[in-house]
Write a protein that holds these residues in place. Structure first.
Motif, PDB file in Angstrom:
ATOM      1  N   HIS A 113       0.854  -1.178   0.000  1.00 41.39           N
ATOM      2  CA  HIS A 113       0.000   0.000   0.000  1.00 41.39           C
ATOM      3  C   HIS A 113       0.891   1.229   0.000  1.00 41.39           C
ATOM      4  O   HIS A 113       1.695   1.417   0.905  1.00 41.39           O
ATOM      5  CB  HIS A 113      -0.905   0.023   1.229  1.00 41.39           C
ATOM      6  CG  HIS A 113      -1.957  -1.032   1.210  1.00 41.39           C
ATOM      7  ND1 HIS A 113      -3.279  -0.764   1.437  1.00 41.39           N
ATOM      8  CD2 HIS A 113      -1.892  -2.361   0.967  1.00 41.39           C
ATOM      9  CE1 HIS A 113      -3.977  -1.878   1.348  1.00 41.39           C
ATOM     10  NE2 HIS A 113      -3.149  -2.866   1.066  1.00 41.39           N
ATOM     11  N   LEU A 114       0.753   2.055  -1.033  1.00 43.05           N
ATOM     12  CA  LEU A 114       1.463   3.321  -1.116  1.00 43.05           C
ATOM     13  C   LEU A 114       0.475   4.427  -0.783  1.00 43.05           C
ATOM     14  O   LEU A 114      -0.732   4.273  -0.988  1.00 43.05           O
ATOM     15  CB  LEU A 114       2.035   3.527  -2.516  1.00 43.05           C
ATOM     16  CG  LEU A 114       2.982   2.445  -3.039  1.00 43.05           C
ATOM     17  CD1 LEU A 114       3.361   2.724  -4.483  1.00 43.05           C
ATOM     18  CD2 LEU A 114       4.215   2.333  -2.165  1.00 43.05           C
ATOM     19  N   ASN A 115       0.990   5.542  -0.308  1.00 43.29           N
ATOM     20  CA  ASN A 115       0.131   6.654   0.064  1.00 43.29           C
ATOM     21  C   ASN A 115       0.642   7.897  -0.670  1.00 43.29           C
ATOM     22  O   ASN A 115       1.501   8.597  -0.180  1.00 43.29           O
ATOM     23  CB  ASN A 115       0.157   6.843   1.581  1.00 43.29           C
ATOM     24  CG  ASN A 115      -0.870   7.836   2.064  1.00 43.29           C
ATOM     25  OD1 ASN A 115      -1.609   8.426   1.287  1.00 43.29           O
ATOM     26  ND2 ASN A 115      -0.907   8.033   3.369  1.00 43.29           N
ATOM     27  N   VAL A 116       0.141   8.120  -1.855  1.00 42.45           N
ATOM     28  CA  VAL A 116       0.524   9.187  -2.776  1.00 42.45           C
ATOM     29  C   VAL A 116       2.004   9.064  -3.174  1.00 42.45           C
ATOM     30  O   VAL A 116       2.854   9.816  -2.720  1.00 42.45           O
ATOM     31  CB  VAL A 116       0.223  10.601  -2.226  1.00 42.45           C
ATOM     32  CG1 VAL A 116       0.451  11.640  -3.319  1.00 42.45           C
ATOM     33  CG2 VAL A 116      -1.188  10.693  -1.699  1.00 42.45           C
ATOM     34  N   PRO A 117       2.320   8.102  -4.039  1.00 44.26           N
ATOM     35  CA  PRO A 117       3.686   8.025  -4.562  1.00 44.26           C
ATOM     36  C   PRO A 117       3.959   9.266  -5.407  1.00 44.26           C
ATOM     37  O   PRO A 117       3.217   9.556  -6.333  1.00 44.26           O
ATOM     38  CB  PRO A 117       3.687   6.745  -5.392  1.00 44.26           C
ATOM     39  CG  PRO A 117       2.256   6.519  -5.745  1.00 44.26           C
ATOM     40  CD  PRO A 117       1.448   7.101  -4.629  1.00 44.26           C
ATOM     41  N   LEU A 118       5.002   9.987  -5.047  1.00 44.55           N
ATOM     42  CA  LEU A 118       5.200  11.308  -5.633  1.00 44.55           C
ATOM     43  C   LEU A 118       6.342  11.372  -6.635  1.00 44.55           C
ATOM     44  O   LEU A 118       6.346  12.225  -7.500  1.00 44.55           O
ATOM     45  CB  LEU A 118       5.444  12.311  -4.506  1.00 44.55           C
ATOM     46  CG  LEU A 118       5.354  13.772  -4.848  1.00 44.55           C
ATOM     47  CD1 LEU A 118       4.016  14.123  -5.473  1.00 44.55           C
ATOM     48  CD2 LEU A 118       5.590  14.607  -3.600  1.00 44.55           C
ATOM     49  N   ALA A 119       7.306  10.487  -6.525  1.00 45.14           N
ATOM     50  CA  ALA A 119       8.456  10.515  -7.433  1.00 45.14           C
ATOM     51  C   ALA A 119       9.024   9.115  -7.536  1.00 45.14           C
ATOM     52  O   ALA A 119       8.824   8.278  -6.654  1.00 45.14           O
ATOM     53  CB  ALA A 119       9.515  11.493  -6.928  1.00 45.14           C
ATOM     54  N   VAL A 120       9.749   8.875  -8.624  1.00 44.02           N
ATOM     55  CA  VAL A 120      10.357   7.565  -8.852  1.00 44.02           C
ATOM     56  C   VAL A 120      11.729   7.759  -9.483  1.00 44.02           C
ATOM     57  O   VAL A 120      11.959   8.727 -10.209  1.00 44.02           O
ATOM     58  CB  VAL A 120       9.437   6.689  -9.748  1.00 44.02           C
ATOM     59  CG1 VAL A 120       9.259   7.287 -11.128  1.00 44.02           C
ATOM     60  CG2 VAL A 120       9.940   5.249  -9.833  1.00 44.02           C
ATOM     61  N   ALA A 121      12.634   6.843  -9.182  1.00 45.02           N
ATOM     62  CA  ALA A 121      13.967   6.830  -9.791  1.00 45.02           C
ATOM     63  C   ALA A 121      14.403   5.378  -9.882  1.00 45.02           C
ATOM     64  O   ALA A 121      13.874   4.514  -9.174  1.00 45.02           O
ATOM     65  CB  ALA A 121      14.953   7.637  -8.951  1.00 45.02           C
ATOM     66  N   VAL A 122      15.353   5.098 -10.756  1.00 41.85           N
ATOM     67  CA  VAL A 122      15.904   3.757 -10.889  1.00 41.85           C
ATOM     68  C   VAL A 122      17.409   3.868 -10.713  1.00 41.85           C
ATOM     69  O   VAL A 122      18.051   4.675 -11.391  1.00 41.85           O
ATOM     70  CB  VAL A 122      15.562   3.138 -12.265  1.00 41.85           C
ATOM     71  CG1 VAL A 122      16.073   1.711 -12.355  1.00 41.85           C
ATOM     72  CG2 VAL A 122      14.062   3.179 -12.521  1.00 41.85           C
ATOM     73  N   ASP A 123      17.972   3.060  -9.808  1.00 39.58           N
ATOM     74  CA  ASP A 123      19.421   3.126  -9.612  1.00 39.58           C
ATOM     75  C   ASP A 123      20.135   2.209 -10.604  1.00 39.58           C
ATOM     76  O   ASP A 123      19.502   1.514 -11.399  1.00 39.58           O
ATOM     77  CB  ASP A 123      19.809   2.845  -8.157  1.00 39.58           C
ATOM     78  CG  ASP A 123      19.577   1.401  -7.710  1.00 39.58           C
ATOM     79  OD1 ASP A 123      19.383   0.509  -8.567  1.00 39.58           O
ATOM     80  OD2 ASP A 123      19.604   1.164  -6.490  1.00 39.58           O
ATOM     81  N   ARG A 124      21.442   2.215 -10.561  1.00 43.13           N
ATOM     82  CA  ARG A 124      22.244   1.445 -11.525  1.00 43.13           C
ATOM     83  C   ARG A 124      22.035  -0.062 -11.419  1.00 43.13           C
ATOM     84  O   ARG A 124      22.293  -0.801 -12.351  1.00 43.13           O
ATOM     85  CB  ARG A 124      23.720   1.785 -11.350  1.00 43.13           C
ATOM     86  CG  ARG A 124      24.060   3.161 -11.832  1.00 43.13           C
ATOM     87  CD  ARG A 124      25.554   3.458 -11.648  1.00 43.13           C
ATOM     88  NE  ARG A 124      25.861   4.800 -12.086  1.00 43.13           N
ATOM     89  CZ  ARG A 124      25.845   5.863 -11.303  1.00 43.13           C
ATOM     90  NH1 ARG A 124      25.540   5.746 -10.028  1.00 43.13           N
ATOM     91  NH2 ARG A 124      26.137   7.053 -11.785  1.00 43.13           N
ATOM     92  N   SER A 125      21.572  -0.511 -10.262  1.00 40.13           N
ATOM     93  CA  SER A 125      21.321  -1.941 -10.060  1.00 40.13           C
ATOM     94  C   SER A 125      19.915  -2.346 -10.495  1.00 40.13           C
ATOM     95  O   SER A 125      19.558  -3.513 -10.412  1.00 40.13           O
ATOM     96  CB  SER A 125      21.510  -2.299  -8.586  1.00 40.13           C
ATOM     97  OG  SER A 125      22.828  -2.025  -8.178  1.00 40.13           O
ATOM     98  N   GLY A 126      19.115  -1.383 -10.925  1.00 40.05           N
ATOM     99  CA  GLY A 126      17.757  -1.676 -11.365  1.00 40.05           C
ATOM    100  C   GLY A 126      16.717  -1.584 -10.264  1.00 40.05           C
ATOM    101  O   GLY A 126      15.541  -1.857 -10.504  1.00 40.05           O
ATOM    102  N   ASN A 127      17.133  -1.216  -9.048  1.00 43.37           N
ATOM    103  CA  ASN A 127      16.165  -1.020  -7.972  1.00 43.37           C
ATOM    104  C   ASN A 127      15.315   0.205  -8.295  1.00 43.37           C
ATOM    105  O   ASN A 127      15.840   1.234  -8.708  1.00 43.37           O
ATOM    106  CB  ASN A 127      16.878  -0.797  -6.636  1.00 43.37           C
ATOM    107  CG  ASN A 127      17.640  -2.019  -6.193  1.00 43.37           C
ATOM    108  OD1 ASN A 127      17.066  -3.091  -6.034  1.00 43.37           O
ATOM    109  ND2 ASN A 127      18.935  -1.862  -6.003  1.00 43.37           N
ATOM    110  N   VAL A 128      14.022   0.085  -8.101  1.00 47.08           N
ATOM    111  CA  VAL A 128      13.108   1.199  -8.324  1.00 47.08           C
ATOM    112  C   VAL A 128      12.861   1.851  -6.969  1.00 47.08           C
ATOM    113  O   VAL A 128      12.417   1.192  -6.023  1.00 47.08           O
ATOM    114  CB  VAL A 128      11.788   0.721  -8.967  1.00 47.08           C
ATOM    115  CG1 VAL A 128      10.830   1.877  -9.159  1.00 47.08           C
ATOM    116  CG2 VAL A 128      12.065   0.029 -10.295  1.00 47.08           C
ATOM    117  N   LEU A 129      13.173   3.140  -6.870  1.00 35.53           N
ATOM    118  CA  LEU A 129      13.032   3.893  -5.627  1.00 35.53           C
ATOM    119  C   LEU A 129      11.818   4.803  -5.744  1.00 35.53           C
ATOM    120  O   LEU A 129      11.676   5.508  -6.743  1.00 35.53           O
ATOM    121  CB  LEU A 129      14.290   4.707  -5.366  1.00 35.53           C
ATOM    122  CG  LEU A 129      15.586   3.884  -5.412  1.00 35.53           C
ATOM    123  CD1 LEU A 129      16.794   4.787  -5.438  1.00 35.53           C
ATOM    124  CD2 LEU A 129      15.634   2.925  -4.249  1.00 35.53           C
TER     125      LEU A 129
END
Length: 177
Positions: free
Chosen positions: A124-140
């Motif tokens: 459950h997310l509560n207003v996901p506001l931004a996203v990024a992907v690091d060099r390892s492919g993890n989605v932040l």
């Protein structure tokens, strides 16, 4: 094949277009005809949450709040209206939800912070506001309503609490860079 990875101006152009139109329209990308090409979404008259597993251009999108591109040119968007993170596959142009649980519009989530350690699509997310992907492919993902930075693992699709945020989005970008 589109190539957006690590091109900040194109990513910014995509985000600006997406915020106003419920569509992902990279202003720097042109199709075969030389016209700007939509890669996902139907536009503001088709606000919603539909289309998972199908063509991204036919999907309904909500309030797009963030965008990122990984090294394989997959495009990730955070949708603050549906509390989800969606991905458009670079190879197939299919859209899928990779994190979050859409409970319906105007629904009250009794557990707005749940799901760490399990499948990201059950979190459950509560207003996901931004996203990024690091060099390892993890989605932040900035989970703004919970004031948290959450991570989605590419290896097993699990969600994890990475750390609390002190000063909003600026902390995320400083931490990633």
């Amino acid at each position: 094949m589109r190539n957006y990875a690590h091109n900040a101006s194109v990513v910014l152009a995509i985000l600006l277009a997406a915020c106003d139109s419920n569509k992902i329209v990279p202003s720097g990308r042109t199709g075969v005809s030389g016209n700007i090409e939509t890669i996902a979404g139907l536009g503001p008259t088709n606000f919603g949450y539909e289309g998972n597993g199908g063509p991204a251009k036919s999907a309904k999108l909500g309030w797009l709040t963030g965008i990122a591109v990984d090294l394989s040119n997959n495009v990730y968007v955070t949708d603050g209206a549906t509390n989800t993170v969606r991905m458009v596959s670079a190879s197939s142009n299919v859209i899928s939800t990779i994190a979050g649980t859409f409970l319906g519009f105007n629904s009250i989530d009794l557990h707005p912070f749940a799901g760490d350690g399990g499948a990201a699509t059950a979190a459950h997310l509560n207003v996901p506001l931004a996203v990024a992907v690091d060099r390892s492919g993890n989605v932040l993902v900035v989970d703004a309503g919970n004031v948290l930075l959450r991570q989605i693992s590419p290896a097993d699709g699990t969600a994890a609490l990475l750390r609390p945020l002190r000063s909003g989005i600026c902390t995320v970008w400083q931490w990633i860079l």
